[in-house]
Design a protein around this motif. Structure first.
Motif, short mmCIF file in Angstrom:
data_model
loop_
_atom_site.label_atom_id
_atom_site.label_comp_id
_atom_site.label_asym_id
_atom_site.label_seq_id
_atom_site.Cartn_x
_atom_site.Cartn_y
_atom_site.Cartn_z
N PRO A 1 0.83 -1.21 0.00
CA PRO A 1 0.00 0.00 0.00
C PRO A 1 0.87 1.26 0.00
CG PRO A 1 -0.01 -1.03 2.16
CD PRO A 1 0.82 -1.91 1.27
N ALA A 2 0.36 2.31 -0.62
CA ALA A 2 1.03 3.62 -0.66
C ALA A 2 2.52 3.49 -0.98
CB ALA A 2 0.83 4.36 0.67
N PRO A 3 2.85 2.97 -2.17
CA PRO A 3 4.26 2.79 -2.51
C PRO A 3 4.97 4.13 -2.74
CG PRO A 3 2.90 2.38 -4.43
CD PRO A 3 1.96 2.58 -3.26
N LEU A 4 6.27 4.08 -2.71
CA LEU A 4 7.10 5.23 -3.01
C LEU A 4 6.82 5.65 -4.45
CD1 LEU A 4 9.53 7.00 -2.12
CD2 LEU A 4 11.00 5.23 -3.09
N MET B 1 16.13 4.01 -7.01
CA MET B 1 15.82 2.60 -7.25
C MET B 1 16.96 1.69 -6.77
SD MET B 1 13.89 2.99 -10.92
CE MET B 1 13.43 1.29 -11.16
N GLN B 2 18.19 2.13 -6.97
CA GLN B 2 19.34 1.36 -6.51
C GLN B 2 19.40 1.31 -4.98
OE1 GLN B 2 21.77 -0.32 -8.48
NE2 GLN B 2 20.12 0.01 -9.93
N ASP B 3 19.22 2.47 -4.35
CA ASP B 3 19.29 2.56 -2.89
C ASP B 3 18.20 1.73 -2.21
OD1 ASP B 3 21.43 4.28 -3.19
OD2 ASP B 3 20.30 6.10 -2.68
N ARG B 4 17.00 1.78 -2.75
CA ARG B 4 15.86 1.08 -2.16
C ARG B 4 15.69 -0.36 -2.68
NH1 ARG B 4 11.94 4.62 0.33
NH2 ARG B 4 13.14 6.42 0.97
N ARG B 5 16.51 -0.71 -3.67
CA ARG B 5 16.45 -2.05 -4.28
C ARG B 5 15.05 -2.37 -4.80
NH1 ARG B 5 20.38 -5.48 -0.24
NH2 ARG B 5 22.25 -4.32 -0.81
N ILE B 6 14.53 -1.43 -5.59
CA ILE B 6 13.22 -1.63 -6.20
C ILE B 6 13.35 -1.54 -7.71
CG2 ILE B 6 11.80 -0.91 -4.25
CD1 ILE B 6 11.66 1.87 -5.39
N GLY B 7 12.50 -2.26 -8.40
CA GLY B 7 12.58 -2.34 -9.85
C GLY B 7 11.57 -1.47 -10.58
N HIS B 8 10.66 -0.84 -9.84
CA HIS B 8 9.61 -0.02 -10.46
C HIS B 8 9.27 1.15 -9.57
CE1 HIS B 8 9.17 -4.15 -11.87
NE2 HIS B 8 8.82 -3.60 -13.02
N LEU B 9 9.01 2.28 -10.20
CA LEU B 9 8.57 3.46 -9.47
C LEU B 9 7.36 4.04 -10.17
CD1 LEU B 9 11.83 5.45 -8.55
CD2 LEU B 9 10.07 4.64 -6.98
N GLY C 1 2.36 7.43 -15.06
CA GLY C 1 3.31 6.54 -15.71
C GLY C 1 3.96 5.60 -14.72
N LEU C 2 4.83 4.78 -15.26
CA LEU C 2 5.59 3.83 -14.44
C LEU C 2 7.01 3.79 -14.98
CD1 LEU C 2 5.36 1.65 -12.16
CD2 LEU C 2 5.02 -0.01 -13.98
N LEU C 3 7.97 3.93 -14.10
CA LEU C 3 9.38 3.84 -14.47
C LEU C 3 9.88 2.48 -14.03
CD1 LEU C 3 11.85 5.36 -15.63
CD2 LEU C 3 12.44 5.92 -13.26
N SER C 4 10.45 1.74 -14.95
CA SER C 4 10.97 0.40 -14.63
C SER C 4 12.46 0.32 -14.93
CB SER C 4 10.23 -0.65 -15.46
OG SER C 4 10.58 -0.54 -16.83
N GLU C 5 13.08 -0.72 -14.44
CA GLU C 5 14.49 -0.96 -14.75
C GLU C 5 14.67 -1.07 -16.26
OE1 GLU C 5 15.14 -4.51 -12.42
OE2 GLU C 5 16.22 -3.36 -10.90
#
Length: 156
Positions: free
Chosen positions: A24-27, A42-50, A60-64
């Motif tokens: 819920p309520a993602p970054l 994305m690198q610091d938080r180790r996430i593949g999508h924002l 929109g969606l930003l992905s690796e």
């Protein structure tokens, strides 16, 4: 007194919903965010999508995958400061996926998995009335699968 046989239906568990697994309520980030800043985040938080939001609405969606398309090859002839300079001036709005595939929080997990497979995506923003309420990734689905398998009896 004769024995009455009742039809006994197997107990059905309610089908798992997206809201049961989503974050819920993602970054989120704004469209004007620099690609360099988004990459670092994305690198610091180790996430593949924002998810990219503007005025609380998903735009929109930003992905690796989006980042890989614009990051220079390790064999580039650009100096490190030149790469940094270029990525600071490139914004997320210029490279993000516009109109990403989304899903609602009350949809079944099977529908979410189906959408991910058919659209070849690894994450689904979860929206209600174009407002972002969560994020669901393939990792969420894999954890759910593992938990479901752990509760199943072994076949003979």
């Amino acid at each position: 007194m004769p024995h009455m046989q009742r039809d006994i239906e197997p107990t059905r568990t309610p089908q798992a919903r997206v809201r049961d697994l989503m974050t819920p309520a993602p970054l989120t980030i704004a469209p004007a965010t620099s690609v360099h800043e988004a990459y670092r985040l994305m690198q610091d938080r180790r996430i593949g999508h924002l998810p990219v939001c503007e005025d609380g609405r998903l735009v929109g969606l930003l992905s690796e995958r989006d980042l890989r398309r614009v990051l220079p090859s390790p064999a580039t002839s650009l100096a490190a400061h030149e790469v940094h300079y270029l990525l600071e001036r490139l914004t997320v709005a210029e490279i993000m996926t516009r109109f990403p595939v989304t899903i609602g929080p009350d949809q079944a997990l099977t529908e979410a998995a189906s959408r991910m497979l058919s659209h070849h995506v690894h994450a689904l923003p979860v929206t209600e009335h174009r407002r972002l309420v969560g994020s669901l990734t393939r990792t969420h689905l894999l954890y759910a699968f593992i938990r479901a398998q752990a509760t199943q009896p072994l076949a003979a």
